[in-house]
Write a protein that holds these residues in place. Structure first.
Motif, PDB file in Angstrom:
ATOM      1  N   GLN A 136       0.826  -1.198   0.000  1.00 46.08           N
ATOM      2  CA  GLN A 136       0.000   0.000   0.000  1.00 46.08           C
ATOM      3  C   GLN A 136       0.866   1.257   0.000  1.00 46.08           C
ATOM      4  O   GLN A 136       1.602   1.513   0.958  1.00 46.08           O
ATOM      5  CB  GLN A 136      -0.909   0.017   1.234  1.00 46.08           C
ATOM      6  CG  GLN A 136      -1.811   1.246   1.305  1.00 46.08           C
ATOM      7  CD  GLN A 136      -2.694   1.248   2.542  1.00 46.08           C
ATOM      8  OE1 GLN A 136      -2.750   0.265   3.286  1.00 46.08           O
ATOM      9  NE2 GLN A 136      -3.391   2.337   2.769  1.00 46.08           N
ATOM     10  N   VAL A 138       1.600   5.074   0.676  1.00 43.30           N
ATOM     11  CA  VAL A 138       1.075   6.020   1.660  1.00 43.30           C
ATOM     12  C   VAL A 138       1.841   7.328   1.555  1.00 43.30           C
ATOM     13  O   VAL A 138       2.924   7.386   0.972  1.00 43.30           O
ATOM     14  CB  VAL A 138       1.184   5.468   3.104  1.00 43.30           C
ATOM     15  CG1 VAL A 138       0.349   4.215   3.268  1.00 43.30           C
ATOM     16  CG2 VAL A 138       2.637   5.206   3.466  1.00 43.30           C
ATOM     17  N   THR A 139       1.274   8.357   2.133  1.00 42.56           N
ATOM     18  CA  THR A 139       1.960   9.649   2.215  1.00 42.56           C
ATOM     19  C   THR A 139       2.138  10.008   3.680  1.00 42.56           C
ATOM     20  O   THR A 139       1.156  10.120   4.424  1.00 42.56           O
ATOM     21  CB  THR A 139       1.157  10.745   1.506  1.00 42.56           C
ATOM     22  OG1 THR A 139       0.996  10.400   0.121  1.00 42.56           O
ATOM     23  CG2 THR A 139       1.891  12.080   1.587  1.00 42.56           C
ATOM     24  N   LEU A 140       3.390  10.169   4.094  1.00 43.16           N
ATOM     25  CA  LEU A 140       3.726  10.494   5.478  1.00 43.16           C
ATOM     26  C   LEU A 140       4.192  11.941   5.569  1.00 43.16           C
ATOM     27  O   LEU A 140       4.514  12.561   4.551  1.00 43.16           O
ATOM     28  CB  LEU A 140       4.839   9.564   5.968  1.00 43.16           C
ATOM     29  CG  LEU A 140       4.557   8.070   5.934  1.00 43.16           C
ATOM     30  CD1 LEU A 140       5.812   7.303   6.324  1.00 43.16           C
ATOM     31  CD2 LEU A 140       3.406   7.716   6.857  1.00 43.16           C
ATOM     32  N   ALA A 203       2.710   2.813  12.536  1.00 43.44           N
ATOM     33  CA  ALA A 203       2.186   4.072  11.992  1.00 43.44           C
ATOM     34  C   ALA A 203       2.516   5.247  12.904  1.00 43.44           C
ATOM     35  O   ALA A 203       2.858   6.339  12.438  1.00 43.44           O
ATOM     36  CB  ALA A 203       0.671   3.962  11.790  1.00 43.44           C
ATOM     37  N   ASP A 207       4.924   8.501  11.736  1.00 48.09           N
ATOM     38  CA  ASP A 207       4.508   9.904  11.757  1.00 48.09           C
ATOM     39  C   ASP A 207       5.553  10.823  12.369  1.00 48.09           C
ATOM     40  O   ASP A 207       5.470  12.045  12.216  1.00 48.09           O
ATOM     41  CB  ASP A 207       3.197  10.053  12.545  1.00 48.09           C
ATOM     42  CG  ASP A 207       1.988   9.594  11.749  1.00 48.09           C
ATOM     43  OD1 ASP A 207       2.095   9.508  10.511  1.00 48.09           O
ATOM     44  OD2 ASP A 207       0.941   9.307  12.366  1.00 48.09           O
ATOM     45  N   HIS A 229      -4.474   7.237  11.138  1.00 47.37           N
ATOM     46  CA  HIS A 229      -3.204   6.779  10.606  1.00 47.37           C
ATOM     47  C   HIS A 229      -3.286   6.581   9.099  1.00 47.37           C
ATOM     48  O   HIS A 229      -4.329   6.229   8.558  1.00 47.37           O
ATOM     49  CB  HIS A 229      -2.786   5.473  11.274  1.00 47.37           C
ATOM     50  CG  HIS A 229      -2.457   5.633  12.717  1.00 47.37           C
ATOM     51  ND1 HIS A 229      -1.548   6.556  13.178  1.00 47.37           N
ATOM     52  CD2 HIS A 229      -2.959   5.013  13.806  1.00 47.37           C
ATOM     53  CE1 HIS A 229      -1.476   6.472  14.492  1.00 47.37           C
ATOM     54  NE2 HIS A 229      -2.321   5.558  14.898  1.00 47.37           N
ATOM     55  N   PRO A 230      -2.173   6.805   8.401  1.00 48.91           N
ATOM     56  CA  PRO A 230      -2.179   6.610   6.948  1.00 48.91           C
ATOM     57  C   PRO A 230      -2.255   5.153   6.551  1.00 48.91           C
ATOM     58  O   PRO A 230      -2.499   4.830   5.397  1.00 48.91           O
ATOM     59  CB  PRO A 230      -0.848   7.231   6.508  1.00 48.91           C
ATOM     60  CG  PRO A 230       0.039   7.094   7.710  1.00 48.91           C
ATOM     61  CD  PRO A 230      -0.867   7.276   8.880  1.00 48.91           C
ATOM     62  N   PHE A 231      -2.033   4.235   7.481  1.00 46.86           N
ATOM     63  CA  PHE A 231      -2.174   2.806   7.195  1.00 46.86           C
ATOM     64  C   PHE A 231      -2.515   2.085   8.478  1.00 46.86           C
ATOM     65  O   PHE A 231      -2.322   2.588   9.557  1.00 46.86           O
ATOM     66  CB  PHE A 231      -0.906   2.233   6.567  1.00 46.86           C
ATOM     67  CG  PHE A 231       0.322   2.329   7.424  1.00 46.86           C
ATOM     68  CD1 PHE A 231       1.093   3.478   7.420  1.00 46.86           C
ATOM     69  CD2 PHE A 231       0.717   1.284   8.227  1.00 46.86           C
ATOM     70  CE1 PHE A 231       2.227   3.576   8.204  1.00 46.86           C
ATOM     71  CE2 PHE A 231       1.863   1.363   9.011  1.00 46.86           C
ATOM     72  CZ  PHE A 231       2.605   2.515   9.005  1.00 46.86           C
TER      73      PHE A 231
END
Length: 232
Positions: A136, A138-140, A203, A207, A229-231
């Motif tokens: 997956q 994601v953008t952190l 997660a 961050d 959370h982004p995931f």
């Protein structure tokens, strides 16, 4: 509470939960010093009880063998996580059980024309790999990344027959913003029923990642606050 961690050599700052017990890597120290560091780690982890000395020695020996190899392969941080499951925060009810995991953070070389392009390439490579699992993008806060969740099975023979155990790992692949390098966080556990818990744990750490000068104050990341959370 989240504890600040940093790697001056990698110019990366991040925070981990207090349930993690850092394991010495042995980089840049002689065998005697590493042995002493491992004995201290085992003592802090298991305590000072005399009856636990055989367990402390075994723990020190097992992790001591792997530490130099991990450091040579680019690992900048490793730790054991011990998370109580159930019970109450005030201790009036003990936890139902204890869940354990291992966390490693490493830096690897990567042809990185741009972080978003590198992340796309990583996602495609992982999706087509033998242990593809779940991939997956994601953008952190630190930039584009890829989450990879995969499982494995270990089988061994004993006198009473064949035994098996399953493991799950959650990986975070994060290209450096302006270097040909990659930050890889890997959280693995045999407590596969706690996968969702460990996705949230990783997660939270993700961050807090900050790239930059080693003199940068890790506190600039700020306190960890509850957020989607982004995931995981």
């Amino acid at each position: 509470m989240i504890r600040d961690q940093e790697s001056a050599s990698a110019a990366v700052h991040f925070r981990v939960q207090p349930e993690f017990h850092p394991i010495p890597l042995g980089a840049g120290v002689d065998e005697e010093t590493l042995d002493e560091q491992m004995r201290e780690f085992a003592r802090q982890y298991w305590g000072d009880q005399d009856e636990l000395e055989p367990v402390r020695r075994l723990t020190s020996a097992i992790y001591g063998v792997n530490s130099r190899q991990l450091a040579a392969g680019g690992t900048v941080y490793q730790a054991l996580g011990v998370f109580p499951v159930g019970g109450t925060a005030d201790g009036s009810q003990p936890p139902e059980r204890v869940s354990r995991c291992t966390l490693t953070v490493s830096v690897r070389d990567l042809d990185n024309p741009a972080p978003h392009l590198a992340a796309v390439g990583i996602a495609e490579t992982l999706a087509q790999g033998r242990a593809s699992g779940e991939v997956q993008p994601v953008t952190l806060p630190a930039g584009p990344a890829v989450v990879h969740v995969a499982g494995s099975r270990a089988v061994w023979e004993r006198a009473d027959g064949e035994h098996e155990r399953f493991f799950v790992r959650v990986e975070l692949w994060l290209p450096f913003p302006a270097e040909d390098r990659l930050l890889l966080l890997c959280l693995s556990t045999a407590d596969v029923q706690d996968l969702f818990h460990y996705q949230a744990v990783l997660a939270d750490i993700a961050d807090t990642i900050v790239f930059g000068d080693s003199e940068k104050d890790p506190g600039a990341v700020g306190e960890l606050a509850p957020q989607p959370h982004p995931f995981g």
